[in-house]
Design a protein around this motif. Structure first.
Motif, PDB file in Angstrom:
ATOM      1  N   ILE A 154      -5.430  -2.544  -6.870  1.00  0.00           N
ATOM      2  CA  ILE A 154      -6.648  -1.753  -6.652  1.00  0.00           C
ATOM      3  C   ILE A 154      -6.282  -0.267  -6.653  1.00  0.00           C
ATOM      4  CG2 ILE A 154      -6.654  -1.668  -4.112  1.00  0.00           C
ATOM      5  CD1 ILE A 154      -9.736  -2.432  -6.223  1.00  0.00           C
ATOM      6  N   ARG A 155      -5.062   0.019  -6.237  1.00  0.00           N
ATOM      7  CA  ARG A 155      -4.598   1.403  -6.292  1.00  0.00           C
ATOM      8  C   ARG A 155      -4.409   1.831  -7.755  1.00  0.00           C
ATOM      9  NH1 ARG A 155      -0.005   4.283  -6.614  1.00  0.00           N
ATOM     10  NH2 ARG A 155       0.100   6.211  -5.407  1.00  0.00           N
ATOM     11  N   ALA A 180      -7.731   2.630  -9.137  1.00  0.00           N
ATOM     12  CA  ALA A 180      -8.199   3.954  -8.702  1.00  0.00           C
ATOM     13  C   ALA A 180      -7.497   5.056  -9.502  1.00  0.00           C
ATOM     14  CB  ALA A 180      -7.948   4.121  -7.203  1.00  0.00           C
ATOM     15  N   GLU A 216     -12.848   2.531  -1.863  1.00  0.00           N
ATOM     16  CA  GLU A 216     -12.191   1.604  -0.943  1.00  0.00           C
ATOM     17  C   GLU A 216     -10.672   1.707  -1.091  1.00  0.00           C
ATOM     18  OE1 GLU A 216     -14.230  -2.348  -0.408  1.00  0.00           O
ATOM     19  OE2 GLU A 216     -12.319  -2.992  -1.253  1.00  0.00           O
ATOM     20  N   ALA A 217     -10.231   1.833  -2.336  1.00  0.00           N
ATOM     21  CA  ALA A 217      -8.789   1.918  -2.580  1.00  0.00           C
ATOM     22  C   ALA A 217      -8.205   3.201  -2.019  1.00  0.00           C
ATOM     23  CB  ALA A 217      -8.517   1.831  -4.079  1.00  0.00           C
ATOM     24  N   GLN A 218      -9.019   4.225  -1.989  1.00  0.00           N
ATOM     25  CA  GLN A 218      -8.519   5.525  -1.533  1.00  0.00           C
ATOM     26  C   GLN A 218      -8.550   5.677  -0.017  1.00  0.00           C
ATOM     27  OE1 GLN A 218     -11.211   7.785  -3.904  1.00  0.00           O
ATOM     28  NE2 GLN A 218      -9.777   8.034  -5.611  1.00  0.00           N
ATOM     29  N   ALA A 259       0.818  -1.220   0.000  1.00  0.00           N
ATOM     30  CA  ALA A 259       0.000   0.000   0.000  1.00  0.00           C
ATOM     31  C   ALA A 259       0.849   1.265   0.000  1.00  0.00           C
ATOM     32  CB  ALA A 259      -0.934  -0.003   1.206  1.00  0.00           C
ATOM     33  N   GLY A 310      -3.735  -5.135  -3.125  1.00  0.00           N
ATOM     34  CA  GLY A 310      -3.578  -3.763  -2.651  1.00  0.00           C
ATOM     35  C   GLY A 310      -2.915  -2.869  -3.695  1.00  0.00           C
TER      36      GLY A 310
END
Lengths: 373, 348
Positions: A250-251, A254, B345-347, A72, A247
């Protein structure tokens, strides 16, 4: 493990003490090496190692949670310079190594004093690993003489040591005549030739061994037992699932979503890309779910069977799909298209390395379903 | 059926027991395992499943075992059956959970679970819509199963038992869309009432559970098809070789299997959270994997794959009706909302 879990809270706090608000998403090799050494000094590297060898004796779940927290902030294990030593060699050394080998190598691995690389693939033995042709001949004084080459060797140009599968017996015996040895890369007779990748960068290498002398103490396990040692490495690695990947990806999803908002598109184009990202979101959910399955099974001491092959196939193809969409968005006019292009190109390797997709499909078809080889 | 067991203080009344007996009889009558692919096999051993203790998706930790079991039931006994059991039991469990007067709901759920309860038919999107509460359920499609249905209406759950159930669709070339009017169903028993203030919560949870049950059924049906296909390619020979030794065949089967594996993992994960979004994701993955399994099975059976003799077309009808019917989970707006939630959720 949830964010509220005391372990997660504690580790998050320790990471914040160590790195503050810094992230490493665009870090280069040296920055990642520094981060590895900082983690080592803080006792956060080799968390899964037994305490008697300097680890924290962490459970599978704890180690996976730590890896997810590191991912993350841009420090996924998959990009860590220490990973070959800490995650692959370390557990195998603990299982198969002599006391002398453990006391010599384990502290140096854990402190990232030596950088290791993995010498499995060869020009004619990639997916068919049992066809390894690099030989190690035992001399009368017990030393080994290594001759041959390894290729696609990640970070060899920065490494000090290489653990490698070598042929120590009749090639007709295939995997039964392989041994695992430690090869010092600064020794006489070693030549490292970097391979320039499609991204323009150099992460892989070919290593040539021209009668390189290796002490017998560099043999891990018995002669001819290299395949078993290799399996210990891979089994250990596979048991940690892929939650850190979730993790990280998914970033990326986004970010792609945010990039989409920055480019001028008509509604139809925008919806097309959003729906593609929505499909990726579902696929990433399954990466997390599969990873949890692996963790649960590992924690319970269950056989993983062909599950790791399914997981590898799934995450690699899903990640490529995500980066395909991100690249398409970049082509629509996002200013950072060059950087996106490099990531996209790099991701093409994901369905090739660590067992190509075709190998994973063969494993599932043959071992799970019993179809003929 | 006796009324003993775990001493939770809960007892079925005589009317309910009558309905449950009817349900069991209907189940045995209408779910012989030769429905899709096993002529002559014994009837479903409900009591065995119940006694296994695994039919308890409603406890505090809905388990992977539960999801897999229901998927497994569908494997064994035909498309969707596992989903139906799952949904029926889970819906009741949701209500049980929601009722603050039932303090020991887990024990009560266990009590319910000891019995071969009833089977809800949820194979049509009409029924799901009724679960979702956007329409009064005026009919349900009892053609593919429908021994007993659970009807949700105005927060009231009723067990409905068609007295004259027609089970002949499988002999006709019809898609399973024959509707049975609820009004025509003579037996109805109210088994639980949802407290008004909890209606929205329960409805959402039931929707998620219903969708998970359906996802589980899809994954099970896909797995059943895949197993049948593997059996075929292990026996069939072409060009002097077993068909299953060709890499193109092996890879297609393995790829289909991996999609199902991912879907099952997602179902398991969604069982833990019971969120509406995770259920939708699991259902989408399962639907997509099941459709792929149909395609794989049809293709790898060659000419047999398009014959009436092979039961693949039954699966095809059932799976495609489920996977391709208009449903909120496939709605583009819902998918985009789910994406937005994932991004949020990612943020975080």
């Amino acid at each position: 493990m949830t964010r509220a879990d005391p372990f997660v809270t504690e580790i998050s706090s320790r990471l914040a003490d160590l790195f503050g608000a810094r992230t490493f998403f665009d870090a280069d090799f040296d920055e990642r090496l520094d981060a590895d050494r900082a983690l080592a000094a803080a006792g956060l590297l080799g968390y899964h190692w037994p305490t008697e060898y300097g680890g924290a004796g962490g459970t599978v779940q704890q180690t996976a949670a730590l890896e997810a927290l590191l991912a993350a902030i841009g420090l996924p294990t998959a990009l860590s310079p220490s990973r070959f030593g800490v995650n692959l060699l370390g557990p195998a050394l603990i299982t198969h190594g002599s006391d002398e080998q453990k006391s010599t190598f384990l502290p140096r691995i854990l402190a990232v004093q030596d950088i290791w690389c993995q010498g499995f693939s060869e020009p004619d033995a990639g997916s068919d690993l049992a066809a390894v042709a690099t030989t190690a001949t035992v001399q009368s004084d017990g030393q080994l003489v290594v001759r041959g080459s390894k290729t696609w060797t990640t970070q060899a140009h920065r490494a000090d040591m290489c653990f490698a599968l070598v042929r120590t017996g009749d090639p007709a015996l295939r995997h039964r005549s392989l041994s695992m040895v430690f090869l010092p890369l600064h020794a006489t007779g070693v030549q490292i030739q970097p391979i320039r990748q499609n991204t323009g960068r150099t992460e892989f290498n070919t290593i040539f061994f021209d009668d390189v002398l290796v002490p017998r103490t560099h043999l891990l396990g018995e002669l001819g037992q290299g395949w078993n040692v290799a399996h210990t490495m891979l089994d250990h690695e596979r048991s940690y699932g892929q939650s850190a990947r979730y993790g990280y990806y998914i970033r990326e999803l986004a970010q792609a979503f945010a990039e989409l908002a920055e480019v001028e598109l008509d509604e139809a184009q925008s919806i097309e890309h959003r729906l593609a990202l929505a499909e990726s979101a579902d696929q990433l959910f399954a990466i997390q779910a599969l990873s949890d399955l692996v963790l649960d099974a590992s924690e319970g001491g269950e056989e993983l069977g062909t599950l790791p092959s399914a997981v590898k196939y799934w995450w690699s193809t899903s990640h490529q799909h995500l980066l395909d969409t991100r690249m398409q968005i970049a082509f629509r006019g996002h200013s950072d298209a060059t950087r996106r292009g490099e990531q996209w190109l790099a991701s093409r390797a994901e369905t090739i390395y660590a067992g190509a997709s075709e190998i994973q499909l063969n494993i599932v078809a043959e071992r799970k379903w019993g179809l003929p080889r | 059926m006796n009324n003993s067991g775990i001493d939770s203080g809960f007892r079925f009344d005589e009317d309910e027991l009558e309905v449950l007996e009817l349900a069991r009889a209907c189940t045995e009558r209408h779910f012989p395992v030769d429905r899709f692919d096993r002529p002559g096999a014994p009837l479903v051993n409900w009591q065995g499943l119940v006694d296994s203790g695994l039919l308890a998706p409603w406890d505090d930790k809905p388990s992977w075992d539960s999801a897999m079991l229901f998927s497994g039931i569908a494997h064994e006994f035909g498309a969707g059956l596992g989903a139906q059991v799952y949904v029926a039991n889970s819906m009741v469990a949701s209500l049980v959970h929601s009722d603050p007067s039932l303090r020991d709901h887990t024990a009560m759920a266990a009590e319910i679970n000891r019995r071969p309860l009833f089977v809800a038919y949820t194979g049509s999107d009409r029924m799901l819509r009724s679960f979702l509460g956007d329409a009064r359920p005026s009919m349900f499609s009892g053609a593919t199963s429908g021994a007993v249905g659970l009807l949700v209406e105005d927060a009231e759950v009723t067990v409905v038992v068609p007295s004259d159930y027609d089970d002949d669709w499988s002999s006709a070339n019809e898609w399973p869309a024959t509707a049975v009017q609820i009004a025509d169903i003579p037996v109805g028993r109210t088994v639980a009432r949802c407290p008004h203030e909890l209606h929205a919560v329960v409805t959402e949870e039931m929707s998620a559970i219903a969708l998970l049950g359906r996802a589980s059924g899809l994954a099970g049906a896909g797995g059943s098809l895949l197993r049948r296909t593997v059996g075929h390619v292990q026996e069939r020979e072409l060009f002097g070789k077993v068909l299953g030794s060709f890499q193109a065949v092996k890879h297609r089967i393995a790829a289909a299997d991996i999609r199902l594996t991912a879907a099952r993992a997602a179902i398991g994960a969604a069982c833990r959270t019971r969120s509406a979004r995770s259920a939708r994701i699991a259902w989408r993955l399962a639907a997509s994997a099941a459709v792929d399994a149909v395609s794989t099975a049809t293709q790898l059976h060659g000419g047999l794959g398009v014959s009436w003799e092979m039961p693949i077309h039954w699966y095809a009808k059932s799976i495609h009706q489920e996977a391709w019917s208009p449903l909120s989970a496939t709605d583009a707006v819902v998918r985009l909302a789910d994406l937005a939630e994932a991004v949020k959720e990612a943020q975080r």
